[in-house]
Each structure stands twice: as C-alpha cells, then as structure tokens.
Design a protein around this motif. Structure first.
Motif, short mmCIF file in Angstrom:
data_model
loop_
_atom_site.label_atom_id
_atom_site.label_comp_id
_atom_site.label_asym_id
_atom_site.label_seq_id
_atom_site.Cartn_x
_atom_site.Cartn_y
_atom_site.Cartn_z
N LYS A 144 73.94 34.68 -11.58
CA LYS A 144 74.71 34.05 -10.51
C LYS A 144 74.30 32.60 -10.24
CE LYS A 144 76.34 34.78 -5.84
NZ LYS A 144 76.30 35.62 -4.65
N PRO A 145 73.01 32.26 -10.13
CA PRO A 145 72.65 30.85 -9.93
C PRO A 145 73.03 29.95 -11.10
CG PRO A 145 70.81 32.26 -9.34
CD PRO A 145 71.84 33.13 -9.98
N LEU A 146 72.96 30.48 -12.31
CA LEU A 146 73.34 29.70 -13.48
C LEU A 146 74.83 29.39 -13.48
CD1 LEU A 146 72.45 28.46 -16.18
CD2 LEU A 146 72.99 30.65 -17.25
N VAL A 147 75.65 30.38 -13.17
CA VAL A 147 77.10 30.18 -13.12
C VAL A 147 77.45 29.21 -11.99
CG1 VAL A 147 79.31 31.32 -12.64
CG2 VAL A 147 77.66 32.38 -14.17
N ASN A 148 76.82 29.37 -10.82
CA ASN A 148 77.07 28.45 -9.71
C ASN A 148 76.69 27.03 -10.07
OD1 ASN A 148 78.08 30.42 -8.04
ND2 ASN A 148 76.13 30.78 -7.00
N SER A 149 75.59 26.85 -10.76
CA SER A 149 75.14 25.52 -11.17
C SER A 149 76.14 24.87 -12.12
CB SER A 149 73.77 25.61 -11.84
OG SER A 149 73.35 24.37 -12.29
N ILE A 150 76.65 25.62 -13.05
CA ILE A 150 77.63 25.10 -14.00
C ILE A 150 78.93 24.73 -13.29
CG2 ILE A 150 79.10 25.72 -15.97
CD1 ILE A 150 76.69 27.37 -17.01
N ILE A 151 79.38 25.58 -12.39
CA ILE A 151 80.62 25.31 -11.65
C ILE A 151 80.48 24.06 -10.80
CG2 ILE A 151 82.13 26.17 -9.80
CD1 ILE A 151 81.69 28.98 -10.99
N TYR A 152 79.37 23.96 -10.04
CA TYR A 152 79.18 22.81 -9.17
C TYR A 152 78.96 21.52 -9.96
CZ TYR A 152 79.04 25.75 -5.02
OH TYR A 152 79.36 26.60 -4.02
N SER A 153 78.34 21.60 -11.11
CA SER A 153 78.17 20.42 -11.95
C SER A 153 79.52 19.92 -12.45
CB SER A 153 77.27 20.73 -13.14
OG SER A 153 75.99 21.06 -12.71
N PHE A 154 80.34 20.84 -12.90
CA PHE A 154 81.68 20.47 -13.36
C PHE A 154 82.50 19.89 -12.22
CE2 PHE A 154 86.15 21.53 -14.24
CZ PHE A 154 86.32 20.80 -15.40
N LEU A 155 82.44 20.52 -11.05
CA LEU A 155 83.18 20.04 -9.89
C LEU A 155 82.72 18.63 -9.48
CD1 LEU A 155 85.25 20.71 -7.66
CD2 LEU A 155 83.34 21.65 -6.36
N GLY A 156 81.41 18.41 -9.49
CA GLY A 156 80.88 17.09 -9.17
C GLY A 156 81.33 16.03 -10.16
N PHE A 157 81.35 16.38 -11.43
CA PHE A 157 81.80 15.44 -12.45
C PHE A 157 83.27 15.09 -12.26
CE2 PHE A 157 83.57 14.51 -16.66
CZ PHE A 157 82.82 13.38 -16.97
N VAL A 158 84.10 16.07 -11.95
CA VAL A 158 85.52 15.82 -11.74
C VAL A 158 85.74 14.92 -10.52
CG1 VAL A 158 87.71 16.94 -11.09
CG2 VAL A 158 86.29 17.91 -12.89
N ILE A 159 85.00 15.18 -9.43
CA ILE A 159 85.12 14.34 -8.23
C ILE A 159 84.68 12.91 -8.54
CG2 ILE A 159 84.21 13.97 -5.91
CD1 ILE A 159 84.10 17.04 -5.65
N LEU A 160 83.60 12.75 -9.28
CA LEU A 160 83.14 11.41 -9.66
C LEU A 160 84.17 10.69 -10.51
CD1 LEU A 160 80.84 9.32 -9.65
CD2 LEU A 160 79.98 10.42 -11.71
N LEU A 161 84.79 11.39 -11.44
CA LEU A 161 85.82 10.80 -12.29
C LEU A 161 87.03 10.37 -11.46
CD1 LEU A 161 86.66 10.10 -15.17
CD2 LEU A 161 87.63 12.39 -15.34
N ILE A 162 87.43 11.19 -10.51
CA ILE A 162 88.56 10.85 -9.64
C ILE A 162 88.23 9.61 -8.82
CG2 ILE A 162 89.89 11.62 -7.63
CD1 ILE A 162 89.76 14.45 -8.87
#
Length: 71
Positions: free
Chosen positions: A7-25
């Motif tokens: 669960k922490p690994l999946v959450n970390s991957i999801i939040y990393s991807f979400l942060g990258f998308v927000i930064l790109l936007i």
C-alpha cells in the motif's frame, strides 16, 4: 503482511505521478503566459537569467506540491 508493504509503495507511485502532472501543467501555464518561447530562449539564445528564473519556479512549485502531498 504483503498489504502492509504494498500500500505505501502504490501510494508513493500515485502521488509521484500526480505531482509530476501538476508540475507539468504549471509549466505549460507559465509558458503560455510568457510572450517568448522560453525553451528556445534558454537553449538557442543561452539566456541564463531566464534559465535561473525557470529553475526557481520549478523548485518552488515542486516544494509546494511535495508539502501538500506530505500533509
């Protein structure tokens, strides 16, 4: 036991991807707000002042995203 580690690994991957998308936007919004093509100005015209400004912008937005994800 597996759920405890997975669960922490999946959450970390999801939040990393979400942060990258927000930064790109955020970068694309700033790119639209500026009158010149910033990437061309930095790379072809070697505008180091603009590169420093964009680096500060990216670091600032990254810190904000990271702190909001962290809680």
């Amino acid at each position: 036991m597996e759920d405890f580690l997975l669960k922490p690994l999946v959450n970390s991957i999801i939040y990393s991807f979400l942060g990258f998308v927000i930064l790109l936007i955020c970068y694309l919004v700033l790119e639209k707000l500026t009158p010149e093509n910033t990437w061309k100005e930095i790379v072809q015209n070697k505008n180091s002042a603009l590169a420093i400004i964009f680096a500060a912008f990216i670091l600032g937005v990254s810190f904000i995203i990271g702190m909001s994800i962290h809680g």
